[in-house]
Design a protein around this motif. Structure first.
Motif, PDB file in Angstrom:
ATOM      1  N   PHE A 101      72.267 -65.157 -16.045  1.00 48.76           N
ATOM      2  CA  PHE A 101      73.681 -65.018 -15.702  1.00 48.76           C
ATOM      3  C   PHE A 101      74.345 -66.393 -15.701  1.00 48.76           C
ATOM      4  O   PHE A 101      73.948 -67.299 -14.969  1.00 48.76           O
ATOM      5  N   VAL A 102      75.406 -66.560 -16.541  1.00 50.89           N
ATOM      6  CA  VAL A 102      76.218 -67.773 -16.568  1.00 50.89           C
ATOM      7  C   VAL A 102      77.468 -67.589 -15.707  1.00 50.89           C
ATOM      8  O   VAL A 102      77.974 -68.533 -15.109  1.00 50.89           O
ATOM      9  N   GLY A 103      77.950 -66.354 -15.649  1.00 48.73           N
ATOM     10  CA  GLY A 103      79.098 -66.032 -14.812  1.00 48.73           C
ATOM     11  C   GLY A 103      78.907 -64.663 -14.181  1.00 48.73           C
ATOM     12  O   GLY A 103      78.443 -63.722 -14.851  1.00 48.73           O
ATOM     13  N   HIS A 104      79.245 -64.507 -12.889  1.00 44.31           N
ATOM     14  CA  HIS A 104      79.062 -63.235 -12.185  1.00 44.31           C
ATOM     15  C   HIS A 104      79.943 -63.265 -10.939  1.00 44.31           C
ATOM     16  O   HIS A 104      80.104 -64.325 -10.315  1.00 44.31           O
ATOM     17  N   PRO A 105      80.533 -62.110 -10.535  1.00 44.18           N
ATOM     18  CA  PRO A 105      81.348 -62.102  -9.316  1.00 44.18           C
ATOM     19  C   PRO A 105      80.567 -62.545  -8.081  1.00 44.18           C
ATOM     20  O   PRO A 105      81.138 -63.090  -7.151  1.00 44.18           O
ATOM     21  N   ASP A 106      79.254 -62.305  -8.089  1.00 43.65           N
ATOM     22  CA  ASP A 106      78.405 -62.747  -6.984  1.00 43.65           C
ATOM     23  C   ASP A 106      77.824 -64.114  -7.335  1.00 43.65           C
ATOM     24  O   ASP A 106      76.937 -64.223  -8.189  1.00 43.65           O
ATOM     25  N   PRO A 107      78.299 -65.231  -6.733  1.00 46.21           N
ATOM     26  CA  PRO A 107      77.836 -66.579  -7.096  1.00 46.21           C
ATOM     27  C   PRO A 107      76.335 -66.765  -6.935  1.00 46.21           C
ATOM     28  O   PRO A 107      75.734 -67.592  -7.605  1.00 46.21           O
ATOM     29  N   PHE A 108      75.708 -65.974  -6.027  1.00 45.63           N
ATOM     30  CA  PHE A 108      74.278 -66.151  -5.799  1.00 45.63           C
ATOM     31  C   PHE A 108      73.437 -65.635  -6.965  1.00 45.63           C
ATOM     32  O   PHE A 108      72.234 -65.910  -7.026  1.00 45.63           O
ATOM     33  N   LYS A 109      74.051 -64.873  -7.868  1.00 46.18           N
ATOM     34  CA  LYS A 109      73.298 -64.376  -9.016  1.00 46.18           C
ATOM     35  C   LYS A 109      73.365 -65.309 -10.212  1.00 46.18           C
ATOM     36  O   LYS A 109      72.715 -65.057 -11.230  1.00 46.18           O
ATOM     37  N   ILE A 110      74.191 -66.361 -10.108  1.00 44.10           N
ATOM     38  CA  ILE A 110      74.273 -67.327 -11.199  1.00 44.10           C
ATOM     39  C   ILE A 110      72.903 -67.962 -11.404  1.00 44.10           C
ATOM     40  O   ILE A 110      72.232 -68.370 -10.460  1.00 44.10           O
ATOM     41  N   THR A 111      72.496 -68.059 -12.652  1.00 48.04           N
ATOM     42  CA  THR A 111      71.194 -68.596 -13.141  1.00 48.04           C
ATOM     43  C   THR A 111      70.033 -67.647 -12.884  1.00 48.04           C
ATOM     44  O   THR A 111      68.894 -67.964 -13.235  1.00 48.04           O
ATOM     45  N   SER A 112      70.281 -66.446 -12.247  1.00 50.72           N
ATOM     46  CA  SER A 112      69.200 -65.461 -12.142  1.00 50.72           C
ATOM     47  C   SER A 112      69.145 -64.644 -13.423  1.00 50.72           C
ATOM     48  O   SER A 112      70.060 -64.647 -14.239  1.00 50.72           O
ATOM     49  N   SER A 113      68.052 -63.890 -13.615  1.00 49.55           N
ATOM     50  CA  SER A 113      67.837 -63.141 -14.859  1.00 49.55           C
ATOM     51  C   SER A 113      68.568 -61.818 -14.824  1.00 49.55           C
ATOM     52  O   SER A 113      68.622 -61.134 -13.793  1.00 49.55           O
ATOM     53  N   VAL A 114      69.111 -61.430 -15.973  1.00 50.13           N
ATOM     54  CA  VAL A 114      69.783 -60.136 -16.080  1.00 50.13           C
ATOM     55  C   VAL A 114      68.788 -58.990 -15.919  1.00 50.13           C
ATOM     56  O   VAL A 114      69.146 -57.874 -15.553  1.00 50.13           O
ATOM     57  N   LEU A 115      67.502 -59.252 -16.174  1.00 50.10           N
ATOM     58  CA  LEU A 115      66.481 -58.208 -16.016  1.00 50.10           C
ATOM     59  C   LEU A 115      66.330 -57.805 -14.548  1.00 50.10           C
ATOM     60  O   LEU A 115      65.957 -56.672 -14.251  1.00 50.10           O
ATOM     61  N   ASP A 116      66.586 -58.739 -13.617  1.00 48.27           N
ATOM     62  CA  ASP A 116      66.488 -58.398 -12.204  1.00 48.27           C
ATOM     63  C   ASP A 116      67.510 -57.344 -11.810  1.00 48.27           C
ATOM     64  O   ASP A 116      67.280 -56.566 -10.882  1.00 48.27           O
ATOM     65  N   GLU A 117      68.641 -57.328 -12.519  1.00 50.17           N
ATOM     66  CA  GLU A 117      69.744 -56.428 -12.170  1.00 50.17           C
ATOM     67  C   GLU A 117      69.709 -55.138 -12.988  1.00 50.17           C
ATOM     68  O   GLU A 117      70.064 -54.080 -12.485  1.00 50.17           O
ATOM     69  N   TYR A 118      69.300 -55.233 -14.261  1.00 49.80           N
ATOM     70  CA  TYR A 118      69.412 -54.089 -15.171  1.00 49.80           C
ATOM     71  C   TYR A 118      68.072 -53.790 -15.844  1.00 49.80           C
ATOM     72  O   TYR A 118      67.965 -53.721 -17.069  1.00 49.80           O
ATOM     73  N   THR A 119      67.029 -53.620 -15.052  1.00 48.25           N
ATOM     74  CA  THR A 119      65.700 -53.297 -15.596  1.00 48.25           C
ATOM     75  C   THR A 119      65.730 -51.976 -16.346  1.00 48.25           C
ATOM     76  O   THR A 119      65.126 -51.819 -17.423  1.00 48.25           O
TER      77      THR A 119
END
Length: 774
Positions: free
Chosen positions: A233-251
């Motif tokens: 994630f480069v941009g996300h409404p939740d700042p804490f998800k920035i730099t986390s993997s998209v797989l964590d959210e949309y497995t």
């Protein structure tokens, strides 16, 4: 049991009416549901594509700047390092100043490319600037002097000779964790003669995309996010998800639709999924594909399905409520009038039978012969038939996309008519919004395609501006469908070198006007004004004597003239002038303004290349002449060495003589303007002054500069010395209340060319001799 006619009428009419309402309202509701659902999904996809294009434009602009720097830096081999290094450093600092989203800009050079004595295949020097707050710090250091780091981004670009856009990462140039910034890097290799000599790189801030992502909400409760090629994630409404993997959210999406593979390949896709909280979403992914072979990023927009269905359910509910109300009203009317209906109901029964089959358009009207209840029933049936026919036709027009169709309501309380009209307005608004989005996307695609097409021409190599201008104007005007155009390039006027002229280098569709003026001065005419003001000029009132546009249909005087300056780094390089019969649309004007800057960058690069080529040609011609004189110089070298040895001996003798004089006499040295530049210790002791008190003062009692300029005797004295004459002087001075008589000799000292370079002042104390004579 046989039912009474009133009961039969109640049952039959009610049954037929229910069928009519179910068919009509159901048909409209089903179509409305389908249209609303499809329109909402298309809106989500359209928004994703629109913002993907916006982010692509930003990243392409950053990539274009980096490429432009790499292109300019390719000419380093023709310029001494002592000249190109400070120029490149200043250029990189200027880019940081003008591009607020640039965090650092630097170039790395292979030592073996810039130092002919360096033989190792590894080792480089990195030079540039980085931003810390409002300050700019120099980045200048050696790297990989022992060996190449094969895991580094630099080595990847070096070994593959490819452009790269890194995935997002956090870093801080100040070294403080609180100053860390989400950034990415763009690197463009510098290739000379198909050999890697270094790279141009920029670190860009990704904070601007976070602000953009936070504002993208095409629906209530919807949100968007930006993902780099590796799924971070480069941009996300939740700042804490920035730099986390998209797989964590949309497995679930990855398992069902191979989400990560499509993100890496730059494939657009959409799907429905349910999050861990049980909320159903529709999500649309749109790739961000940059120019070149750079790995794509993606933007996603997620919309809750309940939001998509909300409007549809609302309209469906209104339709059912209206149907139920209508049925209740109909039941009451039938119940109140059924008891008084008799044989005349036969004709009404036939009409209702037709209506019961759904053949609304072919139902006949009942004759109204009485003013009693039967007549009222007949009138009501006729009104119902006519109203349902109009509503059916109106619904059919809406279904065919004719939102301009009109419907006369049965009354001010006609709920069904009001609902259909409201539905038509909503569908019409949705259609207009969708058409507007399609037009915007089409115009954006047209501009992007045009920029790419003309940029292909700009990347070609040219040996002169005429051929360059011809290719550019031909490609550009054909693409926009223009009529007449001309290109003017700024250059020094050969007749008046200190002035600039705008020379016409190419025309399009204007062969009949080549005999007219081919150049302009700055601020002269439309072309000169656009060049001098560095702004686009538009004329919508054209004089009758302006040149004409000639076509197969005749001659036409243009109604609109446009002049776009080629401006780069606040410097004008030329102008393109267009003459049109029809006014250019806004998106074409925007396209011409944007491509003008790219043309300016290319002209700047070509000018540098032409100057470098001319310098190289001159150098090659001079090399041949120098080779012929080399032997002659070698022969003269020995003679020069012999002469130098003699001069050295003479210089040593002169030095010995000066040292001897310094030991026995008072000595001072002056420049050719009469200013003292040195004095020996004996003289300073005699005058009882320090050296800094007299050095830099004029000869002759150390007068002021103004006094010296007005002293004729001083001027004549030093005019003789500058002419090579030796002057003698005897004078009396007062030191500490004591009179001292001095005898002075001023002797010019000559250089090798026989020119007087300074004056030696020898002073003798003759006080005792003067007193003895007295």
């Amino acid at each position: 049991m046989v039912m009474k006619i009133g009961t039969k009428l109640l049952v039959y009419i009610l049954s037929v009416s229910i069928l009519i309402y179910v068919v009509s309202v159901g048909y409209v509701s089903i179509n409305l549901t389908s249209i609303s659902y499809t329109s909402s999904k298309n809106l989500a996809k359209s928004e994703a594509k629109k913002y993907a294009n916006a982010i692509k434009a930003d990243l392409d602009a950053d990539l274009s700047v980096t490429r432009g720097v790499a292109d300019v830096f390719e000419s380093f081999k023709f310029i001494p390092r002592s000249q190109w290094e400070p120029m490149f450093m200043q250029a990189q600092k200027n880019l940081l100043i003008t591009h607020k989203d640039f965090i650092a800009f630097a170039t790395s050079w292979e030592y073996q490319a810039i130092d002919s004595t360096y033989t190792k295949s590894h080792g480089r020097i990195q030079m540039g600037y980085y931003r810390v707050g409002r300050d700019f710090k120099i980045l200048y250091k050696e790297k990989n002097m022992e060996a190449d780091d094969r895991t580094s981004l630099y080595y990847q670009a070096k070994s593959n000779k490819i452009e790269l856009l890194t995935n997002a990462y956090r870093d801080s140039y100040s070294g403080k964790s609180e100053d860390s910034i989400l950034m990415a890097s763009i690197v463009v290799p510098i290739i000379v003669d198909n050999e890697f000599v270094g790279l141009s790189g920029v670190d860009i801030s990704l904070e601007r995309f976070q602000d953009m992502i936070a504002e993208i909400k095409p629906f209530d409760e919807s949100f968007s996010f930006l993902v780099s090629n590796n799924g971070v994630f480069v941009g996300h409404p939740d700042p804490f998800k920035i730099t986390s993997s998209v797989l964590d959210e949309y497995t679930e999406l990855d398992e069902k639709y191979a989400m990560m593979a499509k993100i890496k390949d730059g494939t657009a896709f959409s799907a429905e999924y349910t999050n861990v909280q049980g909320t159903e979403y529709f999500i649309s992914f749109e790739p961000i594909v940059l120019d070149g072979e750079i790995d794509p990023w993606s933007i996603g927009i997620a919309v809750p399905l309940k939001v998509i269905y909300a409007e549809t359910r609302k309209n469906l509910l209104i339709s059912f409520v209206v149907g139920i109300i209508g049925m209740i009203i109909l039941i009451l009317v039938v119940y109140l009038t059924a008891r008084q209906i008799s044989l005349p109901l036969g004709k009404a029964t036939k009409v209702l039978a037709i209506l019961s089959r759904g053949d609304i358009l072919n139902a006949p009207k009942l004759p109204v012969k009485t003013g009693d209840e039967i007549g009222e029933i007949s009138k009501s049936v006729n009104i119902l038939v006519e109203g349902l026919s109009k509503m059916a036709k109106y619904a059919d027009e809406i279904g065919n996309g004719n939102f301009n169709a009109s419907l006369d309501k049965l009354s001010s309380k006609d709920v069904i008519g009001e609902t259909l009209i409201h539905m038509s307005k909503n569908l019409s608004k949705s259609k207009k919004d969708e058409d507007s989005r399609h037009n915007f996307e089409r115009e954006e695609a047209w501009v992007s395609h045009g920029l790419a097409q003309v940029s292909t021409v700009l990347r070609n190599q040219y040996s002169d501006f005429d051929s360059f201008s011809k290719d550019v104007i031909s490609s550009l005007i054909k693409y926009i469908g223009g009529k007449v155009a001309a290109v003017y390039i700024a250059e020094n006027d050969p007749n008046v070198p200190e002035k600039i002229r705008l020379r016409q280098t190419a025309t399009f569709g204007a062969d009949n006007i080549l005999a007219q003026r081919l150049d302009f001065r700055p601020r002269e005419g439309v072309v000169g004004r656009a060049y001098a003001n560095k702004k686009m000029v538009i004329l919508d009132y054209i004089p009758q004597d302006y040149y004409k546009i000639v076509s197969g249909l005749g001659e036409y005087i243009p109604k609109h003239v446009y002049a776009f300056p080629f401006v780069f780094n606040d410097e004008s390089y030329g102008v393109i002038e267009l003459a049109e019969i029809e006014k250019l649309p806004k998106y074409k004007i925007e396209f011409l303004a944007r491509i003008s800057e790219s043309i300016a960058v290319t002209i700047s690069r070509l000018k540098s290349n032409f100057e470098t080529t001319a310098l190289l040609d001159t150098t090659q011609v001079n090399a041949a002449s120098l080779q012929e004189k080399e032997e002659e110089l070698n022969h003269q070298l020995e003679e020069v060495k012999r002469v130098q040895n003699k001069m050295h001996l003479k210089a040593q003798e002169s030095q010995n003589l000066l040292e001897a004089i310094n030991s026995v006499a008072f000595v001072a040295t002056y420049d050719m303007d009469g200013i003292m530049i040195d004095a020996n210790d004996a003289l300073l002791k005699l005058l009882k002054v320090k050296k800094e008190d007299v050095v830099g003062k004029y000869q002759g009692s150390f007068k002021t500069e103004k006094a010296i300029s007005e002293d004729i005797e001083f001027q004549n004295f030093w005019a003789d010395l500058r002419a090579g004459k030796t002057r003698k002087l005897t004078q009396e001075i007062l030191i500490g209340g004591k009179e001292i008589w001095l005898s002075e000799i001023y002797a010019p000292i000559f250089n090798e060319e026989g020119e007087a370079m300074k004056v030696l002042n020898l002073i003798m104390d003759i006080t005792d001799s003067i007193h003895s004579e007295s």
